[in-house]
Enzyme design. Sequence first.
Site, PDB file in Angstrom:
ATOM      1  N   HIS A  65      -5.712  -1.244  -4.438  1.00  0.00           N
ATOM      2  CA  HIS A  65      -6.078  -0.084  -3.620  1.00  0.00           C
ATOM      3  C   HIS A  65      -6.895   0.873  -4.478  1.00  0.00           C
ATOM      4  CE1 HIS A  65      -2.563  -1.801  -1.541  1.00  0.00           C
ATOM      5  NE2 HIS A  65      -3.315  -1.548  -0.492  1.00  0.00           N
ATOM      6  N   CYS A 110       0.791  -1.239   0.000  1.00  0.00           N
ATOM      7  CA  CYS A 110       0.000   0.000   0.000  1.00  0.00           C
ATOM      8  C   CYS A 110       0.826   1.295   0.000  1.00  0.00           C
ATOM      9  CB  CYS A 110      -1.035   0.007   1.130  1.00  0.00           C
ATOM     10  SG  CYS A 110      -0.579  -0.843   2.623  1.00  0.00           S
ATOM     11  N   ARG A 146       7.526 -10.790   5.467  1.00  0.00           N
ATOM     12  CA  ARG A 146       7.311 -10.506   6.894  1.00  0.00           C
ATOM     13  C   ARG A 146       7.950 -11.622   7.714  1.00  0.00           C
ATOM     14  NH1 ARG A 146       0.867  -9.004   6.428  1.00  0.00           N
ATOM     15  NH2 ARG A 146       1.106  -7.503   4.733  1.00  0.00           N
ATOM     16  N   HIS A 182      -8.559  -0.803   0.751  1.00  0.00           N
ATOM     17  CA  HIS A 182      -7.677  -1.954   0.500  1.00  0.00           C
ATOM     18  C   HIS A 182      -8.576  -3.152   0.169  1.00  0.00           C
ATOM     19  CE1 HIS A 182      -4.263  -0.096   2.925  1.00  0.00           C
ATOM     20  NE2 HIS A 182      -5.309   0.577   3.368  1.00  0.00           N
ATOM     21  N   GLN A 214       0.472 -11.082  -2.525  1.00  0.00           N
ATOM     22  CA  GLN A 214      -0.907 -10.639  -2.285  1.00  0.00           C
ATOM     23  C   GLN A 214      -1.551 -10.199  -3.598  1.00  0.00           C
ATOM     24  OE1 GLN A 214       0.087  -7.576   0.681  1.00  0.00           O
ATOM     25  NE2 GLN A 214      -1.171  -8.714   2.132  1.00  0.00           N
ATOM     26  N   ASP A 218      -3.199  -7.740  -4.337  1.00  0.00           N
ATOM     27  CA  ASP A 218      -3.465  -6.475  -3.656  1.00  0.00           C
ATOM     28  C   ASP A 218      -4.026  -5.434  -4.620  1.00  0.00           C
ATOM     29  OD1 ASP A 218      -3.443  -5.405  -1.171  1.00  0.00           O
ATOM     30  OD2 ASP A 218      -1.279  -5.210  -1.000  1.00  0.00           O
ATOM     31  N   LYS A 249     -14.018  -2.437   8.262  1.00  0.00           N
ATOM     32  CA  LYS A 249     -13.650  -3.418   7.240  1.00  0.00           C
ATOM     33  C   LYS A 249     -14.683  -4.531   7.149  1.00  0.00           C
ATOM     34  CE  LYS A 249     -10.595  -5.952  10.389  1.00  0.00           C
ATOM     35  NZ  LYS A 249      -9.332  -6.688  10.534  1.00  0.00           N
TER      36      LYS A 249
END
Length: 651
Positions: A393, A342, A371, A523, A389, A391, A477
Amino acid sequence: MSNTEQIKITLPDGTVKEFSKGSSSMDVAKSISEGLARNVLAAKVNGEIWDADRAIDRDADVQLLTWNDEGGKYAFWHSSAHLLAEALEDLYPGIKLGIGPPIENGFYYDIDFGDIEFGEQDLEKVEKKFLELARQKNVFDRKEISKDNAIKYYQEKGDEYKLELIDGLEDGSITFYTQGNFTDLCRGPHIPHTGFVKAVKLLNVAGAYWRGDENNKQLTRIYGISFPKQKELKEYLERLEEAKKRDHRKLGKELELFTFSEKVGLGLPLWLPKGAVLRDRLESFLKKAQVKAGYDPVVTPHIGHKQLYITSGHYEKYGEDSFKPIQTPHEGEEFMLKPMNCPHHCEIYKSKPRSYKDLPVRYAEFGTVYRYEQSGELHGLTRVRGFTQDDAHIFCRPDQVKEEFIKVIDLVLYVFNALGFEDYTAQVSLRDPENKAKYIGGDEVWDRAEREIQEAADEKGLKTIVEYGEAAFYGPKLDFMVKDALGRSWQLGTIQVDYNLPERFELEYVGSDNNRHRPVMIHRAPFGSMERFVAVLIEHCGGNFPLWLAPEQIAVLPISEKFADYGQEVFRKLQAADIHGFIDHRDEKIGRKIRDAEVKKIPYMIIAGEKEAQEGKISVRKHGEGDLGSMTIDEFIEHINDVKSKELLKS
């Protein structure tokens, strides 16, 4: 008329009953029926799970909890953890106790056995003692205790782990629970007595660092599960055996999808050719859907300047537990392995001025992030140190949040339906109304976002549960909780509203009023992480992937070397029709070739022999079903395309 002070108890159906102050949830149950009271394990009082016999001294909302409720199981397994500790203390005097919580399926207790040898071979003996104590029907007695007395008790007992826990508690908030001859530091809740527990299985023994810190001593963690009926334990163990057969680590190896190498590093999966094909098909499937939904693809690097993550707040929050910064030859210059996509997407948004007419802007990336996870926490593909991911946005105006949420829900459901996930619940995570100070953003934007998320979920007909206090500090969320073929719940797919990063990165757009405004950031990740999603998918379908997704859709099996050329001709025609697989040229009998293809879970086996070659046809077998008969190659291609179309049409 009695002068006893009365309190009002409101039941889930809205019924209001009056009771004497100090009455318990069990009294409420008995007022309804003795049969109900016999099955009550605990109660939810004003949203908090309590012992069924704990006194209620003010008006309250009360939900009675039985084994059929999640809260009932929570109390049942919590009490079972105490029974396990009691059995262990009885069998092994002098051991020291860590913590013993309930978990999603069962419970565990962390034990310091000192010099005592303990292993899997000892579990049966502990189970017998456990059930012997359970049959005593000892009541779980709750007692409030001062901090000084709690410390004194555990000093005399010589249990430094409990003393460390007490050190972090406030005086006036400490409670002990006693059943039989066993006492434990505990906030509860517990079931009325031990006799409810009729069956137990201690599942395995593992190592666990005290308080999850690898600098602390490693304790022995004993996992178990218990039930109110022996029949339920039997059914659970059968499901467990099925789960072992479906374990993605086992199937991943058998189907040659992925592997791990200590030389490469723990928690860093290596995708083998078949796994890479599977992964590529998943990516292509979602990318195609994203293009239709108006997403623009972006690509960001695997590292980022440390300052990027200081700006985003990720370094402050996760820096200590992340991979350490990478030093460059330039003094003071530090980079980090990317833990999130992000912040990079924020910088892409910021790369040029934006008008309200430009919004929404939707950026999508299959971005790999890193991570650090402790080695003991790593587990196949579900807990890794490097993962990709899906991902995206979305940067939008506040008035566009609801519409964007609905579009993302559509995309998530498209993915679930195409992959056979039919049982799911959406968890709507909102602010804690009693503690709004810990959230960024004003009441007006939060109230609107929370309302619109709920409206979006309702309009799409989602089965939802609302959890107050579960929102992220930066916004509400929606998390999708999916049940797999074995009834296990997985969190797959998330949609999050974010007011924090636009503020931190000073993102702007020029509104219709010619003033500068902050966009809202959303997200979204339907898969979550590619690794975890594939793991869940493997276990959900037992390695029998939908045909459109299967890495190998066909195996062409010539009956003998004599028919290898005809088999090759069939294979080329199928390849030309975008049907993927392999031809088995081994000098093996056809029965062996079929068995091997079945073990590899190949959806279709194509038999090529004398009769087929003479007629210009093929004999077709389907995995798990058997012979489909003879057909032309064109008929088979039409069949395959029809099956794939129907699978994707579900979505």
